[in-house]
Design an enzyme around this catalytic site. Structure first.
Site, short mmCIF file in Angstrom:
data_model
loop_
_atom_site.label_atom_id
_atom_site.label_comp_id
_atom_site.label_asym_id
_atom_site.label_seq_id
_atom_site.Cartn_x
_atom_site.Cartn_y
_atom_site.Cartn_z
N ARG A 63 -13.20 106.63 -24.99
CA ARG A 63 -13.50 107.92 -25.65
C ARG A 63 -12.44 108.31 -26.68
NH1 ARG A 63 -14.28 106.96 -21.13
NH2 ARG A 63 -16.21 107.31 -20.01
N THR A 64 -11.19 108.29 -26.25
CA THR A 64 -10.14 108.84 -27.11
C THR A 64 -9.97 107.98 -28.36
OG1 THR A 64 -9.08 109.54 -25.07
CG2 THR A 64 -7.78 109.74 -27.08
N LYS A 91 4.42 89.54 -27.90
CA LYS A 91 5.56 88.65 -28.17
C LYS A 91 6.89 89.33 -27.86
CE LYS A 91 3.07 86.98 -32.22
NZ LYS A 91 3.13 87.12 -33.68
N ARG A 113 -1.34 106.10 -27.52
CA ARG A 113 -1.45 106.20 -26.05
C ARG A 113 -0.48 105.20 -25.46
NH1 ARG A 113 -6.93 106.30 -22.56
NH2 ARG A 113 -6.82 108.44 -23.33
N HIS A 141 -2.16 114.90 -22.04
CA HIS A 141 -3.24 114.34 -22.86
C HIS A 141 -3.79 115.55 -23.63
CE1 HIS A 141 -6.54 112.05 -24.27
NE2 HIS A 141 -7.06 111.61 -23.13
N1 CP Z 1 -10.81 110.86 -21.13
C1 CP Z 1 -10.23 109.78 -21.69
O1 CP Z 1 -9.05 109.80 -22.10
O2 CP Z 1 -11.04 108.68 -21.73
P1 CP Z 1 -10.64 107.26 -22.35
O3 CP Z 1 -9.58 106.68 -21.44
O4 CP Z 1 -11.91 106.47 -22.37
O5 CP Z 1 -10.06 107.51 -23.71
#
Ligand code: CP
Length: 318
Positions: A63-64, A91, A113, A141
């Protein structure tokens, strides 16, 4: 879109802790405008033409990552994804060197992330381009917190005074922390519930109510946010077997009856259906889970627009 006295131009988006109500409302109001673009036949606008964005993901995401990519593209930016498993990270290239490498290519924003708490703050110190935290370990998040608030506003028209209950693996949840900071700033009455080993000690000092009984927590709730059990982050013995977890803490139709009749069901995804949430709840009338995904795109468009363009007029013609 008119100018706001609050500006996020060139600001890193690292966490919702410490973000002011005015800043949160600016993002949420801007996302409303952005949602209109998503609903068009032709979604592309030239607002971010000439800007370049790198998605740097050290952990899996559907999603993100996809919504940041689409958000940048719908707004006319160039977007490049780096999946670290197919990059020079394998590497042995360090996080600092990876960041400096993407910076050298002249990017305007990095969406990152990473599995380590605090990595977003570290990256922001290293980088000149803006850094948007797409999840750092169990810390925060922020765009998920924002899309959760945006979804609540869509269905309930307010957040202030609502009883919002976050259920599940609180200990490992960056979503819970962002939700708590953001929703408290907007005046929600926030509760968390889960097995005692999955409740974080810091939560009580965050000014929320902590429950070990899910029934007690969700009574008269306006919103229930069901968290994913993060199997990849579980140590030994933190929660009973999956079957026991579903029996004691899973949100099913019977438990849902304890909440208000119009209680909204949220889940950040991906779901472990049958574990933390029963399928009939996940796909039932009170679920806003699919809408959360769409709202995530609107929130990420708003963030990219605000950090890269600030309060400049949005160009909405194709
Ligand atoms: N909710 C969320 O962060 O989903 P993803 O890990 O799919 O990005």
């Amino acid at each position: 879109m008119g100018k706001s006295p609050v500006s996020l131009k060139n600001k890193d988006i690292l966490q919702l802790q410490g973000m002011s109500e005015a800043q949160l409302r600016l993002i949420l109001d801007t996302a409303k405008e952005m949602k209109g673009i998503i609903d068009r036949d032709i979604k592309k606008v030239p607002t971010l033409r000439g800007k370049s964005i790198i998605n740097l993901f050290y952990e899996p995401s559907t999603r993100t990552r996809t919504s940041f990519e689409l958000a940048g593209k719908y707004l006319g930016a160039d977007v490049v994804n780096i999946t670290t498993s197919a990059s020079s990270v394998v590497k042995g290239e360090s996080l600092r060197d990876t960041l400096l490498t993407v910076e050298a290519m002249g990017v305007d924003a990095v969406v990152m992330r990473h599995e380590v708490e605090g990595s977003a703050h570290f990256a922001a110190q290293v980088l000149k381009p803006v850094l948007i935290n797409a999840g750092d370990g169990a810390h925060e998040h922020p765009t998920q917190g924002l899309l959760d608030m945006f979804t609540i506003l869509q269905y309930k028209q307010k957040i202030e005074g609502l009883k919002v209950v976050i259920v599940g693996d609180i200990l490992h949840s960056r979503v819970a922390r962002s939700d708590i900071w953001g929703m408290k700033t907007l005046g929600a009455d926030v509760h968390v519930a889960g097995p005692v080993p999955l409740l974080a000690r810091e939560m009580e000092v965050m000014g929320i109510t902590v429950h070990s009984s899910v029934e007690e927590a969700i009574r008269d709730a306006d919103v229930i946010n069901v968290l994913r059990i993060q199997k990849e982050r579980q140590g030994k013995g933190l929660f009973p077997s999956s079957r026991e977890y579903a029996r004691l803490f899973g949100i099913n139709a019977k438990r849902l009856q304890l909440a208000k009749p119009d209680a909204l069901i949220l889940h950040p995804g991906p779901m472990n259906r049958g574990l933390e949430i029963a399928p009939d709840v996940a796909y039932g009338e009170q679920s806003a889970i699919q809408e959360q995904v769409k709202n995530g795109l609107a929130i990420r468009m708003a963030i990219l627009y605000l950090v890269l363009m600030g309060g400049e007029e949005i160009e909405v013609t194709a």
